[in-house]
Scaffold this motif. Sequence first.
Motif, short mmCIF file in Angstrom:
data_model
loop_
_atom_site.label_atom_id
_atom_site.label_comp_id
_atom_site.label_asym_id
_atom_site.label_seq_id
_atom_site.Cartn_x
_atom_site.Cartn_y
_atom_site.Cartn_z
N ARG A 17 0.84 -1.20 0.00
CA ARG A 17 0.00 0.00 0.00
C ARG A 17 0.88 1.26 0.00
O ARG A 17 0.55 2.25 -0.64
N GLU A 52 -4.91 -2.96 9.90
CA GLU A 52 -4.48 -2.30 8.66
C GLU A 52 -4.58 -0.78 8.76
O GLU A 52 -3.71 -0.05 8.30
N GLY A 53 -5.63 -0.28 9.39
CA GLY A 53 -5.86 1.15 9.49
C GLY A 53 -4.95 1.88 10.46
O GLY A 53 -4.93 3.11 10.49
N ALA A 56 1.57 1.63 9.41
CA ALA A 56 2.19 2.39 8.33
C ALA A 56 3.63 1.93 8.17
O ALA A 56 4.22 1.35 9.09
N ARG A 86 -2.93 7.24 7.45
CA ARG A 86 -4.19 6.65 7.00
C ARG A 86 -5.29 7.68 6.84
O ARG A 86 -6.23 7.48 6.07
N THR A 87 -5.23 8.78 7.58
CA THR A 87 -6.34 9.73 7.56
C THR A 87 -5.96 11.11 7.04
O THR A 87 -6.86 11.89 6.73
#
Length: 141
Positions: A17, A52-53, A56, A86-87
């Motif tokens: 990712r 997952e969220g 990193a 993530r955000t």
Amino acid sequence: MSSTYISADLRRLVTARAGNTCEYCRIHEDDTFFGCHIDHVISEKHGGLTTEGNLAVACSPCNLYKGSDVGSVTTAGVFTRFFHPRTDDWHEHFVLVGAVLEARTAIGEVTARILQFNTPERTLERQALLEVGRYSVDVKR
């Protein structure tokens, strides 16, 4: 406190990712001597989960400087959280000027300072990578 086991499948997903790139300073894993780690964005110590969220990719320097911290105090004296890969949108909080990663926001300020994005060694490394076309803040996701 020991970390929760991160399965090989979850490691592969997080690494793919991120394009094998540190999600904080944007250096590619192939260009770092010590490689990259899987980082809990919110550390387990602070209630972060091994999901997952909340995971990193972080190069060794970013991961070591960040530790289990979740934020810091700005120059204005306000506690501010770190950049969350993530955000948050990286380009909202940082900009590359020459070989320096400059902060655009308070979140960028505390993240860049605590993760020490712009030490002489890291800036020199980034400059060398820029000169040979090996550094870009535009990571493909």
